[in-house]
Design an enzyme around this catalytic site. Structure first.
Site, mmCIF file in Angstrom:
data_model
loop_
_atom_site.group_PDB
_atom_site.id
_atom_site.type_symbol
_atom_site.label_atom_id
_atom_site.label_comp_id
_atom_site.label_asym_id
_atom_site.label_seq_id
_atom_site.Cartn_x
_atom_site.Cartn_y
_atom_site.Cartn_z
ATOM 1 N N TRP A 114 5.004 -0.031 3.693
ATOM 2 C CA TRP A 114 4.111 0.193 4.287
ATOM 3 C C TRP A 114 4.119 1.426 3.366
ATOM 4 O O TRP A 114 2.353 1.575 2.545
ATOM 5 C CB TRP A 114 3.571 0.344 5.690
ATOM 6 C CG TRP A 114 3.341 -0.878 6.653
ATOM 7 C CD1 TRP A 114 3.858 -1.335 7.773
ATOM 8 C CD2 TRP A 114 2.490 -2.100 5.867
ATOM 9 N NE1 TRP A 114 3.403 -2.772 7.983
ATOM 10 C CE2 TRP A 114 2.968 -3.361 6.734
ATOM 11 C CE3 TRP A 114 1.781 -1.685 5.451
ATOM 12 C CZ2 TRP A 114 2.114 -3.989 6.327
ATOM 13 C CZ3 TRP A 114 1.008 -3.401 4.984
ATOM 14 C CH2 TRP A 114 1.491 -4.383 5.924
ATOM 15 N N ASP B 299 -0.222 7.686 7.493
ATOM 16 C CA ASP B 299 -0.325 6.170 7.795
ATOM 17 C C ASP B 299 0.170 5.791 9.523
ATOM 18 O O ASP B 299 1.259 5.720 9.823
ATOM 19 C CB ASP B 299 -0.064 5.316 7.502
ATOM 20 C CG ASP B 299 -0.534 3.605 7.439
ATOM 21 O OD1 ASP B 299 -0.818 3.638 9.135
ATOM 22 O OD2 ASP B 299 0.399 2.891 7.485
ATOM 23 N N LYS C 273 -2.263 -3.001 15.944
ATOM 24 C CA LYS C 273 -1.420 -2.302 16.882
ATOM 25 C C LYS C 273 -1.081 -2.027 18.118
ATOM 26 O O LYS C 273 -0.838 -2.587 19.238
ATOM 27 C CB LYS C 273 -0.232 -1.619 15.485
ATOM 28 C CG LYS C 273 -0.367 -2.079 14.666
ATOM 29 C CD LYS C 273 0.976 -2.913 14.215
ATOM 30 C CE LYS C 273 0.195 -4.017 12.812
ATOM 31 N NZ LYS C 273 0.816 -3.240 11.738
HETATM 32 C C1 LIG Z 1 0.128 -2.992 9.666
HETATM 33 C C2 LIG Z 1 0.436 -1.879 9.244
HETATM 34 C C3 LIG Z 1 -0.792 -1.602 8.328
HETATM 35 C C4 LIG Z 1 -1.407 -2.868 7.486
HETATM 36 O O1 LIG Z 1 -2.519 -3.032 7.865
HETATM 37 P P1 LIG Z 1 -4.202 -3.568 7.726
HETATM 38 O O2 LIG Z 1 -4.369 -3.272 8.987
HETATM 39 O O3 LIG Z 1 -3.225 -5.441 7.856
HETATM 40 O O4 LIG Z 1 -4.565 -3.089 6.688
HETATM 41 C C5 LIG Z 1 0.069 -0.166 7.523
HETATM 42 N N1 LIG Z 1 0.258 0.467 7.874
HETATM 43 C C6 LIG Z 1 1.490 0.325 8.838
HETATM 44 C C7 LIG Z 1 2.247 1.276 9.760
HETATM 45 C C8 LIG Z 1 1.229 -0.606 9.468
HETATM 46 O O5 LIG Z 1 1.913 -0.771 10.780
#
Ligand SMILES: *Cc1c(COP(=O)(O)O)cnc(C)c1O
Length: 357
Positions: free
Chosen positions: A102, A169, A193
């Site tokens: 990511w 993030d 998540k």
């Molecule tokens: C799942 C995830 C993403 C992707 O998220 P989307 O909403 O599918 O774009 C980005 N960063 C992390 C750390 C993730 O776990």
């Protein structure tokens, strides 16, 4: 309800009470005779829901007044470039830490439109640790980090002492423990998540991070648009926001992020104790950087992978297959995973190891 325990990495488990309340609202929202799926986002039905969700985000994270809260579409992946477009002025650079797939995607997107430096990476050891002790020049505009590396099962347990604001993030560990908001100029997280269903992204920006860009951005790509319109410039993802609000209520009733952190620590220990005491299992992350959300491990004998997976599934443990970058297995034990679910997995792991001892 089925007896399946869902260890999926995302979309993932939500609290049972949230599923129940959300399904009721699909049929009849708070006794209005209308479904949450058919009400206008500009109605008296939805606006209080949006405001409660925003207020709960502020309250649970302890956000000071100079932070703005938005519920946007496009996932965390859209924030990979939207953050850069809104926060990085021309002629300035941002710093990135590369801790996995990511972060790498965030770096890839940023590089297409701006000048950034990767100042630390754990790629050399297949992202099995969190880089530490690197220098952060105050000349960078911000430092981009990924708090929990969903695929590799690593997580920052302490933050670098950064002279610049962090842009983080937090998709896979937001609301899992208290944060120190002052460290962050921006936080973003896909809901699917730890917060709600797929389809909404939580974006938090400190006001002083904005207003530095000279370029005119398309309306939908400007944070100011969404701030000024309280995330209702266009039709927001009404149902995912509603379900997120229910999850935040659940969290608050549980005692908030301090209480959640204690539960998450206890849950993670059940699985890590098995990994540490039985050589049959090999953890991917170095112990000090282990994630409390995603526990990644391989079997010492990979030839048993298929059999292990079937054994787990027969015990009701679903969604354990690891990501291809790490192989093996990953138990995602987000906020909504009950401690009993984790205990069952730990028992299944012990039994399977004994069977093959
Ligand atoms: C799942 C995830 C993403 C992707 O998220 P989307 O909403 O599918 O774009 C980005 N960063 C992390 C750390 C993730 O776990």
């Amino acid at each position: 309800m089925s007896h399946i325990i869902n260890f999926s990495a995302g979309p993932s488990i939500l609290p049972k009470v949230v599923f129940e309340e959300a399904s009721q609202a699909v049929l009849n929202l708070n006794g209005t005779g209308l479904s949450i799926l058919e009400v206008s986002h500009r109605s008296a039905y939805f606006e209080p829901i949006l405001h409660e969700a925003m207020a709960l985000v502020r309250e649970l994270l302890g956000l000071p007044d100079d932070y703005e809260v938005m519920f946007l579409s496009g996932g965390a992946s859209t924030q990979f470039f939207m953050s850069v477009m809104n926060l990085l002025p021309e002629g300035k650079k941002a710093a990135y830490v590369d801790t996995g797939v990511w972060s790498s995607k965030a770096i890839h997107e940023a590089k297409m439109i701006a000048s950034i430096d990767v100042i630390a990476s754990s790629k050399d050891k297949n992202y099995s640790y969190i880089p530490k002790g690197f220098d952060i020049s105050p000349d960078f505009e911000y430092l981009h980090t990924t708090s929990n590396n969903t695929i590799y099962g690593t997580q920052y347990q302490s933050w670098p002492d950064s002279p610049i604001p962090m842009v983080c993030d937090m998709s896979s560990d937001i609301f899992s423990k208290p944060i120190e908001p002052h460290r962050f100029g921006m936080i973003y997280a896909g809901a699917q998540k730890n917060l709600g269903p797929a389809g909404v992204t939580l974006v938090i920006v400190r006001k002083d991070m904005l207003g530095k860009i000279n370029k005119t951005l398309p309306t939908m790509l400007r944070y100011e648009t969404h701030i000024q319109n309280e995330s209702m410039y266009n039709t927001p993802p009404v149902f995912p926001i509603y379900v997120s609000m229910l999850t935040l209520r659940w969290l608050k009733n549980l005692g908030g992020l301090g209480a959640m952190q204690q539960m998450n620590e206890r849950k993670a220990r059940h699985v890590y104790d098995v990994i540490d005491s039985i050589p049959f299992y090999v953890g991917h992350s170095v112990p000090e950087d282990r994630s409390r959300m995603n526990v990644t491990f391989n079997l010492e004998d990979a030839a048993l992978n298929k059999e292990f997976q079937t054994y787990c599934e027969e015990a009701g443990c679903d969604g354990l297959k690891g990501h291809k970058s790490v192989g093996g297995f990953r138990a995602s034990i987000y906020n909504a995973m009950p401690e009993d679910g984790v205990k069952i997995l730990a028992e299944v792991m012990k039994e399977f190891a004994l069977k093959h001892a």
